[in-house]
Design a protein around this motif. Structure first.
Motif, PDB file in Angstrom:
ATOM      1  N   CYS A 122       0.696  -1.321   0.108  1.00  0.00           N
ATOM      2  CA  CYS A 122      -0.041   0.279  -0.250  1.00  0.00           C
ATOM      3  C   CYS A 122       0.908   1.500  -0.062  1.00  0.00           C
ATOM      4  CB  CYS A 122      -1.524   0.452   0.722  1.00  0.00           C
ATOM      5  SG  CYS A 122      -1.662   1.518   2.255  1.00  0.00           S
ATOM      6  N   ASN A 123       0.566   2.974  -0.487  1.00  0.00           N
ATOM      7  CA  ASN A 123       1.137   3.623  -1.353  1.00  0.00           C
ATOM      8  C   ASN A 123       0.094   4.896  -0.790  1.00  0.00           C
ATOM      9  OD1 ASN A 123       0.292   3.532  -3.114  1.00  0.00           O
ATOM     10  ND2 ASN A 123       1.738   4.360  -4.783  1.00  0.00           N
ATOM     11  N   GLN A 124      -0.242   4.738   0.140  1.00  0.00           N
ATOM     12  CA  GLN A 124      -1.359   5.720  -0.166  1.00  0.00           C
ATOM     13  C   GLN A 124      -0.959   6.499  -0.188  1.00  0.00           C
ATOM     14  OE1 GLN A 124      -1.305   5.971   3.853  1.00  0.00           O
ATOM     15  NE2 GLN A 124      -2.779   4.455   5.108  1.00  0.00           N
ATOM     16  N   GLY A 125      -2.020   6.805  -1.401  1.00  0.00           N
ATOM     17  CA  GLY A 125      -2.540   7.932  -1.966  1.00  0.00           C
ATOM     18  C   GLY A 125      -1.331   8.805  -3.229  1.00  0.00           C
ATOM     19  N   TYR A 126      -0.104   7.825  -4.096  1.00  0.00           N
ATOM     20  CA  TYR A 126       0.854   8.423  -4.427  1.00  0.00           C
ATOM     21  C   TYR A 126       0.505   7.865  -5.450  1.00  0.00           C
ATOM     22  CZ  TYR A 126       3.478  10.283  -0.469  1.00  0.00           C
ATOM     23  OH  TYR A 126       3.936  10.863   0.593  1.00  0.00           O
TER      24      TYR A 126
END
Ligand code: NAG
Ligand code: NAG
Length: 271
Positions: A122-126
């Motif tokens: 998971c790489n929240q938002g990038y």
């Protein structure tokens, strides 16, 4: 007559700002000049001595702006002509301001060979593309564009002992596809053979032991340089293997990212 030249190489991994990288162009014949292009612009060139069939270019003190595509071409005088472009190399530079992606794994206990194991990163938002790396492999084993969701789900279908190893994720943020996040924490898959019950050797199958190891960020950062060097060597081998069967592609022309070191100034330095 100038031969058409086609090269293949995977994106490199693990370069950080401040590193020095050497790009090497191998030619199938001697040439008057070798040119290195950065995203379509001539970055540097080198006049060649007679019989010289390899040119090195050092990119000293890599910056994030250097993360782009590179290729080389060469010129000959007799008869005058220019080669085709080599297949480009993508120079990927790690931007340590991006937070490493989080990783989780579906099985944290012993599972049998044949189980589907899921690894989520998971790489929240990038945005961008999320890569699954396996230690010892030169290129990411899987990648996924989660399309805004920020979570990539990688499935290792019907695992065998060959799937055992250490996995980590990274991502290339949507804002800059040749820039990489640092590698995140690792998860580990380990296969341990199951002792066969006495008198029934046919049932010996092997169990998969899955453990989660949370690496420390410092150790991972330190590991990046090593990862890259392994990467460069493996790429070399990989491409040799791949082109070995194709006689149309000159075996001796290669375009390779070589060494990594530290530096003080930003310069193109013909070597
Ligand atoms: C594993 O995944 C494959 C492909 O998605 C599927 O066909 C299979 O049934 C799954 N096996 C198990 C044990 O879930
Ligand atoms: C990883 O998880 C932590 C805590 O759950 C969170 O603060 C951080 O933003 C997450 N990182 C990414 C890249 O999603």
């Amino acid at each position: 007559m100038v031969l058409a030249l086609i090269l293949a190489l995977h994106p490199s991994q693990g370069l950080s700002p401040g590193d020095t990288v050497t790009l090497r162009c191998h030619l199938p014949q001697s040439a008057a000049q070798v040119e290195l292009y950065q995203d379509g612009l001539l970055g540097s060139y080198k006049d060649m001595d007679k019989h010289q069939v390899m040119a090195e270019f050092s990119l000293v003190c890599v910056k994030l702006e250097d993360a782009m595509k590179y290729w080389c071409q060469y010129r000959v005088l007799e008869p005058p002509g220019v080669s085709e472009k080599s297949v480009p190399i993508e120079l990927v530079v790690t931007d340590h301001r991006y937070s490493p992606p989080n990783i989780s794994i579906s099985h944290e206990k012993i599972v049998e060979v044949g189980t589907n194991v899921t690894i989520q990163c998971c790489n929240q938002g990038y945005g961008g593309i999320i890569f699954l790396h396996k230690d010892g492999h030169s290129v990411p084993v899987q990648h996924q564009d989660p399309r805004g969701g920020g979570t990539a789900t990688f499935i290792l279908v019907a695992v065998t002992s060959a799937d055992s190893g250490t996995y980590r994720c990274s991502y290339h943020p949507k804002a800059s596809l040749f820039v990489s996040s640092p590698l995140g924490d690792s998860v580990m898959l380990e296969v341990t053979p199951t002792p066969a019950p006495p008198g029934d050797e046919r049932r010996s199958r092997g169990n998969l032991v899955v453990a989660v190891v949370r690496g420390c960020t410092d150790a991972l950062t330190f590991g990046l340089g090593i990862f890259f060097v392994i990467d460069a060597q493996s790429l070399w081998i990989w491409r040799d293997v791949r082109t070995g069967a194709d006689t149309k592609i000159p075996k001796d022309m290669q375009f390779q990212i070589l060494a990594v070191g530290k530096c003080k100034s930003v310069l193109w330095r013909p070597t």
